[in-house]
Design a protein around this motif. Structure first.
Motif, short mmCIF file in Angstrom:
data_model
loop_
_atom_site.label_atom_id
_atom_site.label_comp_id
_atom_site.label_asym_id
_atom_site.label_seq_id
_atom_site.Cartn_x
_atom_site.Cartn_y
_atom_site.Cartn_z
N SER A 62 0.83 -1.20 0.00
CA SER A 62 0.00 0.00 0.00
C SER A 62 0.86 1.26 0.00
CB SER A 62 -0.91 -0.01 1.23
OG SER A 62 -1.52 1.24 1.40
N LEU A 63 0.45 2.25 -0.78
CA LEU A 63 1.19 3.52 -0.82
C LEU A 63 1.10 4.26 0.51
CD1 LEU A 63 0.31 4.80 -4.41
CD2 LEU A 63 2.43 3.72 -3.63
N GLU A 64 0.08 3.96 1.31
CA GLU A 64 0.00 4.55 2.65
C GLU A 64 1.13 4.03 3.53
OE1 GLU A 64 -3.85 3.84 4.24
OE2 GLU A 64 -4.89 5.03 2.70
N ASN A 83 0.01 -8.41 -2.91
CA ASN A 83 -1.06 -7.43 -2.85
C ASN A 83 -2.01 -7.83 -1.72
OD1 ASN A 83 -2.50 -5.15 -3.49
ND2 ASN A 83 -2.83 -5.69 -5.64
N ASP A 84 -3.15 -7.14 -1.59
CA ASP A 84 -4.05 -7.48 -0.49
C ASP A 84 -4.49 -8.93 -0.57
OD1 ASP A 84 -5.39 -6.91 -2.79
OD2 ASP A 84 -6.94 -5.66 -1.89
N TYR A 134 -4.98 -2.03 -7.68
CA TYR A 134 -3.91 -1.12 -7.31
C TYR A 134 -3.11 -1.72 -6.15
CZ TYR A 134 -6.71 2.24 -10.00
OH TYR A 134 -7.42 2.87 -10.99
N SER A 135 -1.99 -1.10 -5.84
CA SER A 135 -1.16 -1.57 -4.73
C SER A 135 -1.89 -1.33 -3.41
CB SER A 135 0.19 -0.84 -4.73
OG SER A 135 0.92 -1.19 -5.89
N ASN A 136 -2.15 -2.42 -2.68
CA ASN A 136 -2.98 -2.28 -1.49
C ASN A 136 -2.61 -3.28 -0.39
OD1 ASN A 136 -5.07 -0.85 -0.21
ND2 ASN A 136 -6.53 -2.49 -0.64
#
Length: 385
Positions: free
Chosen positions: A238-240, A277-278, A302-304
């Motif tokens: 994730s980008l977060e 990924n998730d 998406y990246s997650n």
């Protein structure tokens, strides 16, 4: 839904009370006129709901990241009544254009108005055309009506695939050496033909015997390689979690991943890609159909991931022979990742790392990895936005 302004409702009530209290024809004339205006407004807006509509005009529904396209929204009035003021707002334009606030205009009877927006698609994904809201003001400016429309069509924006063998020669040669095994490069029996040397060609590909005979440099062209599988680990954390990076840079990572796989597939090399990924995913890429399935996955995901990339690699790599070639593609190299890479190299894995260089790693750390024969490349210097 029709909305009357409060001033009109107030005047209608006051005129009715005044007519009741004072009597006479004139007060009732005022009330009836105001009431009749309201009836005309209802009929006017009823016609609008039947004959005013909008739709999108798009020449194609499939794009790739980086494409520019003019998207048209057409507002049509098929009635015999002109519309003094119309405002249209599209949720799609609102999402795609930073400065979009809607459009206001006059719309004549049996006329059309075109809202044109130049859209640049900078992110992969499935984009719904969403909802439109048409607000119409009446000629007396005492009421409005809102006509809502829903558009079921979707626009598909796929990752961009770069032809890596057509980019700058120095990077092209570097990728060639990553993809093709060194033992293959030194096997003259696999040489298909030769061609004249051009600036940027790898010295390792020079055919010295022919070059000496012809008194000019020639390089070898090799047959397509059918070798063992290439194992690729892709970090879609994730980008977060990876705070130094943006969606734009994540998009470039996905573009590079597909471009790299496309280059491998063109050489008829099978590959396995392990995606953190998730929901963990593994794709086996043996042909163009497999490649398209992977492209569809990236289109909708998406990246997650919240799982550590290092832990993911250690979990999945157990099933691979420790003499396997392993390609790691990631935005960032965290301390845990670097320690894990060193561990994997020490137990025998041949590692090639592609990451996004933001000058946040000390050169001493990168040099330490290179001294261990770990190949490290910055994919943002190979392909660019």
């Amino acid at each position: 839904m029709i909305k009357f302004k409060l001033i009109y409702i107030f005047m209608l009530i006051v005129s009715f009370i005044y007519a009741k209290l004072s009597g006479g024809n004139f007060p009732y004339y005022i009330f009836y006129i105001l009431f009749l205006v309201g009836i005309v407004e209802v009929i006017y807006f009823y016609i609008c709901t039947k004959y005013v509509y909008c739709n999108f005009r798009i020449l194609k529904k499939s794009f790739i990241v980086g494409d520019n396209e003019e998207i048209k929204l057409i507002v049509k009035n098929d009635s015999f009544i002109p519309l003094p003021y119309v405002k249209v707002k599209s949720s799609f334009f609102e999402h795609m254009c930073n400065d979009y606030k809607g459009n206001g205009f006059y719309l004549k009877q049996d006329g059309s108005y075109f809202v044109r927006k130049q859209i640049r698609f900078i992110r992969r994904g499935v984009y719904g055309l969403g909802k439109t809201d048409i607000t119409i003001n009446d000629i007396f400016n005492i009421s409005t009506i809102s006509i809502k429309g829903e558009h079921d069509e979707n626009i598909m924006v796929y990752p961009k695939i770069y032809e890596l063998d057509e980019i700058d020669k120095s990077y092209s040669n570097m990728l060639e050496e990553v993809i093709v095994k060194k033992k293959f490069l030194n096997n003259n029996s696999d040489v298909r033909d030769v061609r004249e040397y051009t600036n940027g060609d790898s010295i390792k590909k020079i055919h010295w015997k022919i070059s000496a005979k012809e008194n000019k440099l020639y390089v070898k062209n090799y047959e397509k390689l059918s070798g063992g599988d290439t194992n690729i680990f892709l970090n879609m954390e994730s980008l977060e979690k990876i705070k130094d990076y943006t969606a734009k840079e994540e998009e470039l990572m996905i573009d590079f991943t597909l471009s790299f796989l496309n280059q491998i597939l063109k050489r008829e090399i099978k590959s396995n890609i392990y995606i953190n990924n998730d929901y963990e995913k593994v794709f086996k890429i043996e042909n163009h159909e497999d490649f398209q399935i992977l492209g569809e996955y990236f289109l909708r995901n998406y990246s997650n991931s919240n799982e550590s990339f290092s832990k993911f690699i250690l979990k999945k790599i157990k099933n691979l022979n420790n003499s396997s070639d392993v390609v790691i593609i990631t935005l960032t190299l965290m301390k845990e990742d670097i320690n894990n890479i060193i561990y994997l190299r020490n137990i025998g894995y041949n590692l090639k790392i592609f990451y996004y260089d933001k000058n946040i790693y000390e050169s001493q750390i990168l040099n330490e990895l290179k001294d261990m024969n770990i190949e490290i490349y910055e994919f943002n210097k190979i392909i660019k936005f």
